[in-house]
Design an enzyme around this catalytic site. Structure first.
Site, short mmCIF file in Angstrom:
data_model
loop_
_atom_site.label_atom_id
_atom_site.label_comp_id
_atom_site.label_asym_id
_atom_site.label_seq_id
_atom_site.Cartn_x
_atom_site.Cartn_y
_atom_site.Cartn_z
N ILE A 13 -25.16 32.30 13.56
CA ILE A 13 -26.03 33.11 12.71
C ILE A 13 -25.41 33.19 11.30
O ILE A 13 -26.13 33.56 10.26
CB ILE A 13 -25.87 34.81 13.36
N LYS A 89 -24.12 42.54 14.57
CA LYS A 89 -24.44 43.34 15.92
C LYS A 89 -24.04 42.74 17.08
O LYS A 89 -24.04 41.31 17.07
CB LYS A 89 -25.80 43.77 15.89
P1 NAP Z 1 -21.74 31.61 17.75
O1 NAP Z 1 -22.82 30.58 17.21
O2 NAP Z 1 -21.12 31.51 19.09
O3 NAP Z 1 -20.76 31.75 16.40
C1 NAP Z 1 -19.43 32.88 16.62
C2 NAP Z 1 -18.42 31.98 15.74
O4 NAP Z 1 -17.65 32.82 15.73
C3 NAP Z 1 -18.11 30.63 16.26
O5 NAP Z 1 -18.69 29.61 15.73
C4 NAP Z 1 -16.63 30.57 15.83
O6 NAP Z 1 -16.58 30.43 14.41
C5 NAP Z 1 -16.11 32.21 15.64
N1 NAP Z 1 -15.34 32.60 16.70
C6 NAP Z 1 -14.19 33.18 16.73
N2 NAP Z 1 -13.50 33.51 17.75
C7 NAP Z 1 -14.38 32.87 18.83
C8 NAP Z 1 -14.44 32.97 20.16
N3 NAP Z 1 -13.31 33.52 20.72
N4 NAP Z 1 -15.50 32.36 20.82
C9 NAP Z 1 -16.46 31.92 19.89
N5 NAP Z 1 -16.59 31.91 18.78
C10 NAP Z 1 -15.39 32.50 18.17
O7 NAP Z 1 -22.37 33.05 17.80
P2 NAP Z 1 -23.51 33.50 16.86
O8 NAP Z 1 -24.87 33.27 17.67
O9 NAP Z 1 -23.39 33.35 15.61
O10 NAP Z 1 -23.29 35.22 17.05
C11 NAP Z 1 -22.15 35.80 16.42
C12 NAP Z 1 -22.63 37.23 16.34
O11 NAP Z 1 -23.75 37.57 15.81
C13 NAP Z 1 -23.07 37.99 17.80
O12 NAP Z 1 -22.19 39.09 17.79
C14 NAP Z 1 -24.39 37.85 17.85
O13 NAP Z 1 -24.82 39.06 18.81
C15 NAP Z 1 -24.67 38.14 16.42
N6 NAP Z 1 -26.03 37.69 16.01
C16 NAP Z 1 -26.63 36.53 16.52
C17 NAP Z 1 -27.85 36.14 16.44
C18 NAP Z 1 -28.17 34.68 16.77
O14 NAP Z 1 -29.77 34.44 16.64
N7 NAP Z 1 -27.59 33.63 16.92
C19 NAP Z 1 -28.71 36.73 15.67
C20 NAP Z 1 -28.21 38.01 15.21
C21 NAP Z 1 -27.01 38.51 15.49
P3 NAP Z 1 -15.37 29.39 13.81
O15 NAP Z 1 -15.45 28.34 14.89
O16 NAP Z 1 -16.03 29.47 12.52
O17 NAP Z 1 -14.18 30.34 13.80
#
Ligand code: NAP
Length: 307
Positions: A13, A89
């Site tokens: 995101i 969120k």
């Molecule tokens: P993601 O792709 O898994 O990214 C999360 C990032 O957080 C990871 O790339 C990592 O970045 C960091 N991180 C730090 N501690 C972590 C851990 N223990 N496990 C995994 N990642 C960790 O997730 P995302 O989809 O971006 O979602 C993140 C938040 O945004 C969530 O709360 C989600 O509900 C919200 N969100 C997501 C979307 C969507 O479409 N994906 C839409 C709206 C909101 P680094 O490697 O850079 O540290």
């Protein structure tokens, strides 16, 4: 005044939405990244938030794009360091930790912004206005998507606190809680847990509003083919439909609004305004309904899920 911004967690995101939206928001300057793995050309990067808070004095505000589990410690550290905080969120893994952050932000005179991006979808505000002029009879939410497509390899969503299908489902609840003219209460919940996972892959919920309007909700992560993010509102004056996650509004069968996505640009504009006004915005009602579903829900075991 330009606000120096630090972005924590460079995952899906952050890259899809936050980076472009920050770039298009006047008065915000992305001046630091906190990431365990990633860097961005031209922007100082730090391996974690504590290092960033210590070593990047230009940062006045941070956005947390990390998973909800662990976000409390990051938000607390940022507030203790005197930074304004914007939360993706859901705002946290528990309601208690969010209450503690609200108190801390208030005590320090800092902005805390718990974002609900779906509330910024184009059809949401007009639907809210319309429902104040109509008599609502029933609400039906259908939020069905393919978890393999939208969350490939995201282990955290299947761990406690990751919410499972409520991760997208809470977006629907954030819209419903924004547009309905009255509070709703959960009456019944069936939660389907894959045998090998700690969070549900599907959920059927039944709510009732204060005046007795039924609100039925189906969340399912096993949908392949066309994806469905619809909120159907049956009113005495005719049907109202919010589709495609709130971006399209149809009234009495006629499409009235369909605008390009600007949810995250609106969120950043609001964050900047909140900071300038010395205000916070934290509404936990969508997360409270999810917590109620885990409190009241009957658990069913379904087929194991493999990515
Ligand atoms: P993601 O792709 O898994 O990214 C999360 C990032 O957080 C990871 O790339 C990592 O970045 C960091 N991180 C730090 N501690 C972590 C851990 N223990 N496990 C995994 N990642 C960790 O997730 P995302 O989809 O971006 O979602 C993140 C938040 O945004 C969530 O709360 C989600 O509900 C919200 N969100 C997501 C979307 C969507 O479409 N994906 C839409 C709206 C909101 P680094 O490697 O850079 O540290």
């Amino acid at each position: 005044m330009t606000i120096g911004l630090g972005l924590i967690g460079l995952g899906k995101i952050a890259r899809d939405q936050h980076l472009p939206a920050i770039g298009e928001t006047a008065g915000l300057d992305l001046c630091a990244i906190g990431s365990r793995n990633a860097t961005l050309p031209g922007i100082p990067s730090f391996p974690d938030i504590d290092t960033l808070l210590h070593a990047a004095p230009d940062v006045q505000a941070v956005t947390l794009c990390t998973p909800p589990q662990g976000r409390f410690d990051q938000a607390r550290a940022a507030l203790l360091a005197g930074k304004h905080v914007m939360l993706e969120k859901p705002p946290g893994a528990t309601l208690s930790e969010i209450a503690a952050l609200v108190e801390l932000a208030e005590a320090r005179g800092l902005t805390l912004f718990a974002t609900w991006h779906s509330r910024e979808a184009a059809g949401v505000a007009p639907a809210r206005d319309l429902l104040r002029r109509r008599k609502l009879r029933a609400v039906h939410v259908t939020w069905k998507e393919d978890v393999r497509h939208w969350h490939p390899g995201q282990a955290w969503i299947w761990e406690p606190g990751g919410l499972g299908v409520f991760d997208p489902g809470i977006n629907a609840l954030s819209i419903v809680t924004r547009i309905l003219p009255e509070t709703m209460f959960l009456e019944h919940a069936d939660l389907s847990f894959p045998a090998n996972r700690a969070t549900p892959i599907a959920a059927d919920l039944t709510f009732r509003t204060e005046s007795g309007v039924p609100v039925t909700v189906i969340f399912d992560w096993r949908q392949t083919g066309p994806q469905t993010w619809d909120i159907a509102l049956d009113t005495e004056q005719g049907p109202v439909l919010l589709s495609k996650g709130g971006s399209i509004l149809s009234v009495d069968g006629v499409e009235r609004m369909a605008e390009p996505d600007s949810e995250y640009r609106r969120l950043y504009a609001r964050f900047r305004t909140l900071i300038n006004e010395g205000a916070s915005d934290v509404d936990v009602s969508p997360l409270r309904h999810v917590a109620d579903a885990f409190l009241l829900g009957r658990r069913r075991e379904v087929a194991p899920f493999e990515d």
